[in-house]
Design a protein around this motif. Structure first.
Motif, PDB file in Angstrom:
ATOM      1  N   VAL A 195       0.856  -1.195   0.000  1.00 32.17           N
ATOM      2  CA  VAL A 195       0.000   0.000   0.000  1.00 32.17           C
ATOM      3  C   VAL A 195       0.887   1.238   0.000  1.00 32.17           C
ATOM      4  O   VAL A 195       1.868   1.307   0.751  1.00 32.17           O
ATOM      5  CB  VAL A 195      -0.918   0.028   1.242  1.00 32.17           C
ATOM      6  N   GLY A 196       0.545   2.205  -0.839  1.00 34.24           N
ATOM      7  CA  GLY A 196       1.235   3.487  -0.849  1.00 34.24           C
ATOM      8  C   GLY A 196       0.267   4.597  -0.504  1.00 34.24           C
ATOM      9  O   GLY A 196      -0.854   4.633  -1.009  1.00 34.24           O
ATOM     10  N   ILE A 197       0.694   5.492   0.376  1.00 36.86           N
ATOM     11  CA  ILE A 197      -0.120   6.634   0.809  1.00 36.86           C
ATOM     12  C   ILE A 197       0.686   7.900   0.516  1.00 36.86           C
ATOM     13  O   ILE A 197       1.742   8.119   1.114  1.00 36.86           O
ATOM     14  CB  ILE A 197      -0.452   6.541   2.315  1.00 36.86           C
ATOM     15  N   GLN A 198       0.208   8.726  -0.420  1.00 39.76           N
ATOM     16  CA  GLN A 198       0.960   9.917  -0.811  1.00 39.76           C
ATOM     17  C   GLN A 198       0.909  11.010   0.249  1.00 39.76           C
ATOM     18  O   GLN A 198       1.880  11.719   0.467  1.00 39.76           O
ATOM     19  CB  GLN A 198       0.435  10.471  -2.140  1.00 39.76           C
ATOM     20  N   PHE A 199      -0.213  11.158   0.913  1.00 40.05           N
ATOM     21  CA  PHE A 199      -0.317  12.199   1.945  1.00 40.05           C
ATOM     22  C   PHE A 199       0.346  11.709   3.231  1.00 40.05           C
ATOM     23  O   PHE A 199       0.819  10.569   3.320  1.00 40.05           O
ATOM     24  CB  PHE A 199      -1.776  12.603   2.171  1.00 40.05           C
ATOM     25  N   HIS A 200       0.360  12.576   4.232  1.00 44.00           N
ATOM     26  CA  HIS A 200       0.960  12.234   5.525  1.00 44.00           C
ATOM     27  C   HIS A 200      -0.146  11.877   6.509  1.00 44.00           C
ATOM     28  O   HIS A 200      -0.733  12.757   7.127  1.00 44.00           O
ATOM     29  CB  HIS A 200       1.771  13.413   6.066  1.00 44.00           C
ATOM     30  N   PRO A 201      -0.442  10.584   6.708  1.00 42.05           N
ATOM     31  CA  PRO A 201      -1.492  10.239   7.662  1.00 42.05           C
ATOM     32  C   PRO A 201      -1.131  10.658   9.082  1.00 42.05           C
ATOM     33  O   PRO A 201      -2.003  11.016   9.873  1.00 42.05           O
ATOM     34  CB  PRO A 201      -1.618   8.712   7.539  1.00 42.05           C
ATOM     35  N   GLU A 202       0.154  10.661   9.388  1.00 39.69           N
ATOM     36  CA  GLU A 202       0.590  11.025  10.739  1.00 39.69           C
ATOM     37  C   GLU A 202       0.394  12.506  11.025  1.00 39.69           C
ATOM     38  O   GLU A 202       0.435  12.929  12.182  1.00 39.69           O
ATOM     39  CB  GLU A 202       2.053  10.609  10.948  1.00 39.69           C
ATOM     40  N   LYS A 203       0.174  13.323   9.982  1.00 38.61           N
ATOM     41  CA  LYS A 203      -0.053  14.762  10.164  1.00 38.61           C
ATOM     42  C   LYS A 203      -1.480  15.156   9.804  1.00 38.61           C
ATOM     43  O   LYS A 203      -1.800  16.336   9.748  1.00 38.61           O
ATOM     44  CB  LYS A 203       0.928  15.558   9.303  1.00 38.61           C
ATOM     45  N   SER A 204      -2.319  14.164   9.531  1.00 40.78           N
ATOM     46  CA  SER A 204      -3.681  14.426   9.048  1.00 40.78           C
ATOM     47  C   SER A 204      -4.741  14.236  10.128  1.00 40.78           C
ATOM     48  O   SER A 204      -5.869  13.853   9.844  1.00 40.78           O
ATOM     49  CB  SER A 204      -3.981  13.530   7.839  1.00 40.78           C
ATOM     50  N   GLN A 205      -4.371  14.476  11.352  1.00 39.95           N
ATOM     51  CA  GLN A 205      -5.278  14.441  12.495  1.00 39.95           C
ATOM     52  C   GLN A 205      -6.076  13.142  12.541  1.00 39.95           C
ATOM     53  O   GLN A 205      -5.564  12.077  12.222  1.00 39.95           O
ATOM     54  CB  GLN A 205      -6.145  15.699  12.495  1.00 39.95           C
ATOM     55  N   SER A 206      -7.332  13.215  12.974  1.00 39.23           N
ATOM     56  CA  SER A 206      -8.096  11.983  13.215  1.00 39.23           C
ATOM     57  C   SER A 206      -8.346  11.201  11.923  1.00 39.23           C
ATOM     58  O   SER A 206      -8.357   9.971  11.929  1.00 39.23           O
ATOM     59  CB  SER A 206      -9.423  12.289  13.910  1.00 39.23           C
ATOM     60  N   THR A 207      -8.534  11.903  10.803  1.00 38.39           N
ATOM     61  CA  THR A 207      -8.757  11.208   9.533  1.00 38.39           C
ATOM     62  C   THR A 207      -7.541  10.365   9.155  1.00 38.39           C
ATOM     63  O   THR A 207      -7.667   9.198   8.777  1.00 38.39           O
ATOM     64  CB  THR A 207      -9.056  12.215   8.410  1.00 38.39           C
ATOM     65  N   GLY A 208      -6.359  10.939   9.258  1.00 35.99           N
ATOM     66  CA  GLY A 208      -5.146  10.205   8.925  1.00 35.99           C
ATOM     67  C   GLY A 208      -4.905   9.047   9.867  1.00 35.99           C
ATOM     68  O   GLY A 208      -4.514   7.953   9.432  1.00 35.99           O
ATOM     69  N   ARG A 209      -5.133   9.272  11.152  1.00 31.36           N
ATOM     70  CA  ARG A 209      -4.943   8.191  12.124  1.00 31.36           C
ATOM     71  C   ARG A 209      -5.928   7.057  11.868  1.00 31.36           C
ATOM     72  O   ARG A 209      -5.572   5.879  11.942  1.00 31.36           O
ATOM     73  CB  ARG A 209      -5.076   8.724  13.545  1.00 31.36           C
ATOM     74  N   LYS A 210      -7.168   7.416  11.538  1.00 34.94           N
ATOM     75  CA  LYS A 210      -8.179   6.389  11.262  1.00 34.94           C
ATOM     76  C   LYS A 210      -7.761   5.547  10.052  1.00 34.94           C
ATOM     77  O   LYS A 210      -7.843   4.315  10.085  1.00 34.94           O
ATOM     78  CB  LYS A 210      -9.534   7.059  10.994  1.00 34.94           C
ATOM     79  N   MET A 211      -7.298   6.203   8.989  1.00 35.44           N
ATOM     80  CA  MET A 211      -6.901   5.455   7.807  1.00 35.44           C
ATOM     81  C   MET A 211      -5.674   4.599   8.107  1.00 35.44           C
ATOM     82  O   MET A 211      -5.615   3.431   7.719  1.00 35.44           O
ATOM     83  CB  MET A 211      -6.629   6.362   6.620  1.00 35.44           C
ATOM     84  N   LEU A 212      -4.691   5.156   8.793  1.00 32.87           N
ATOM     85  CA  LEU A 212      -3.488   4.395   9.116  1.00 32.87           C
ATOM     86  C   LEU A 212      -3.848   3.156   9.940  1.00 32.87           C
ATOM     87  O   LEU A 212      -3.350   2.054   9.682  1.00 32.87           O
ATOM     88  CB  LEU A 212      -2.500   5.285   9.867  1.00 32.87           C
ATOM     89  N   HIS A 213      -4.733   3.329  10.903  1.00 31.41           N
ATOM     90  CA  HIS A 213      -5.168   2.198  11.731  1.00 31.41           C
ATOM     91  C   HIS A 213      -5.848   1.131  10.879  1.00 31.41           C
ATOM     92  O   HIS A 213      -5.553  -0.061  11.003  1.00 31.41           O
ATOM     93  CB  HIS A 213      -6.103   2.687  12.841  1.00 31.41           C
ATOM     94  N   ARG A 214      -6.761   1.550  10.009  1.00 35.83           N
ATOM     95  CA  ARG A 214      -7.477   0.594   9.143  1.00 35.83           C
ATOM     96  C   ARG A 214      -6.517  -0.165   8.243  1.00 35.83           C
ATOM     97  O   ARG A 214      -6.647  -1.375   8.051  1.00 35.83           O
ATOM     98  CB  ARG A 214      -8.509   1.315   8.274  1.00 35.83           C
ATOM     99  N   VAL A 215      -5.559   0.543   7.668  1.00 35.16           N
ATOM    100  CA  VAL A 215      -4.632  -0.085   6.735  1.00 35.16           C
ATOM    101  C   VAL A 215      -3.735  -1.091   7.465  1.00 35.16           C
ATOM    102  O   VAL A 215      -3.578  -2.229   7.017  1.00 35.16           O
ATOM    103  CB  VAL A 215      -3.780   0.974   5.998  1.00 35.16           C
ATOM    104  N   VAL A 216      -3.156  -0.681   8.587  1.00 35.76           N
ATOM    105  CA  VAL A 216      -2.288  -1.588   9.327  1.00 35.76           C
ATOM    106  C   VAL A 216      -3.081  -2.821   9.787  1.00 35.76           C
ATOM    107  O   VAL A 216      -2.668  -3.976   9.548  1.00 35.76           O
ATOM    108  CB  VAL A 216      -1.624  -0.885  10.527  1.00 35.76           C
ATOM    109  N   GLU A 217      -4.218  -2.585  10.430  1.00 39.91           N
ATOM    110  CA  GLU A 217      -5.043  -3.712  10.912  1.00 39.91           C
ATOM    111  C   GLU A 217      -5.461  -4.615   9.747  1.00 39.91           C
ATOM    112  O   GLU A 217      -5.414  -5.840   9.839  1.00 39.91           O
ATOM    113  CB  GLU A 217      -6.275  -3.194  11.628  1.00 39.91           C
ATOM    114  N   GLY A 218      -5.902  -3.998   8.663  1.00 35.54           N
ATOM    115  CA  GLY A 218      -6.382  -4.767   7.519  1.00 35.54           C
ATOM    116  C   GLY A 218      -5.304  -5.632   6.879  1.00 35.54           C
ATOM    117  O   GLY A 218      -5.525  -6.787   6.552  1.00 35.54           O
ATOM    118  N   LEU A 219      -4.106  -5.051   6.727  1.00 33.92           N
ATOM    119  CA  LEU A 219      -3.009  -5.814   6.135  1.00 33.92           C
ATOM    120  C   LEU A 219      -2.569  -6.951   7.052  1.00 33.92           C
ATOM    121  O   LEU A 219      -2.219  -8.024   6.588  1.00 33.92           O
ATOM    122  CB  LEU A 219      -1.822  -4.893   5.833  1.00 33.92           C
TER     123      LEU A 219
END
Length: 195
Positions: free
Chosen positions: A168-192
């Motif tokens: 998976v590649g994420i062009q934006f910075h999820p770590e700097k994207s507040q709750s939206t970025g954290r939510k996506m990062l969590h989903r991606v890590v858990e899902g993979l």
């Protein structure tokens, strides 16, 4: 993963806040004990690839991806997953995504908050989009349509998230994207990890 050009602290803090255990290393033996590999990155593509070659991680990452090891690239880390880049000079990438990297139109920068919109359905990401996330880049990944999950618009449609199997590649910075970025990062890590 530490290869000398990543935004390690902010990514580590984001993952730690999501209650994931993290190791920062450039040692294959240490990385092999992890369930998922995360490739952050800031800076220029040729320098980053040179750093990966210096640390001996190119062959390791390619081998692990072929074995089905979950892998996430963030910002420049996403671009490094591609086959090649034209930034500064033509440079081969890791070749884990059938994609190339090129400059945004007219040498533009894409910095700040922008909305992402789904390009195709992928159960890894769920629903409930679009949302705004934080970008900071001037090069983009031209990915094949069947691998683009989200796009953003910055004078042209750009690939915001790409997926090919376990990569998976994420062009934006999820770590700097507040709750939206954290939510996506969590989903991606858990899902993979559950795939």
């Amino acid at each position: 993963m530490d290869y000398g050009v990543g935004n390690l602290a902010s990514v580590w803090h984001a993952l730690h806040a999501l209650q994931f255990r993290c190791r920062i290393s450039s040692e294959p033996a240490t990385l092999s004990a992890s369930d998922l590999l995360l490739l952050p990155g800031v800076g220029a593509f040729p320098a980053a690839m040179a750093a990966l070659h210096r640390t001996g991680l190119v062959d390791y990452l390619q081998s692990e991806a072929r074995k089905g090891r979950p892998m996430i690239g963030i910002c420049l880390g996403m671009q490094l997953l591609a086959e090649s880049s034209t930034e500064q000079r033509p440079t081969p990438g890791l070749g884990l995504l059938p994609a190339t990297v090129r400059a945004l139109q007219a040498g533009a920068w894409h910095i700040g908050w922008n909305e992402i919109e789904p390009e195709r359905e992928d159960p890894l990401f769920g629903s409930g989009w679009p949302h705004s996330v934080y970008f900071n880049h001037s090069y983009v990944v031209d990915a094949q349509p069947q691998h683009r999950v989200f796009i953003a618009r910055a004078g042209e449609p750009i690939t915001a998230v790409v997926r090919k199997d376990n990569v998976v590649g994420i062009q934006f910075h999820p770590e700097k994207s507040q709750s939206t970025g954290r939510k996506m990062l969590h989903r991606v890590v858990e899902g993979l990890l559950c795939d």
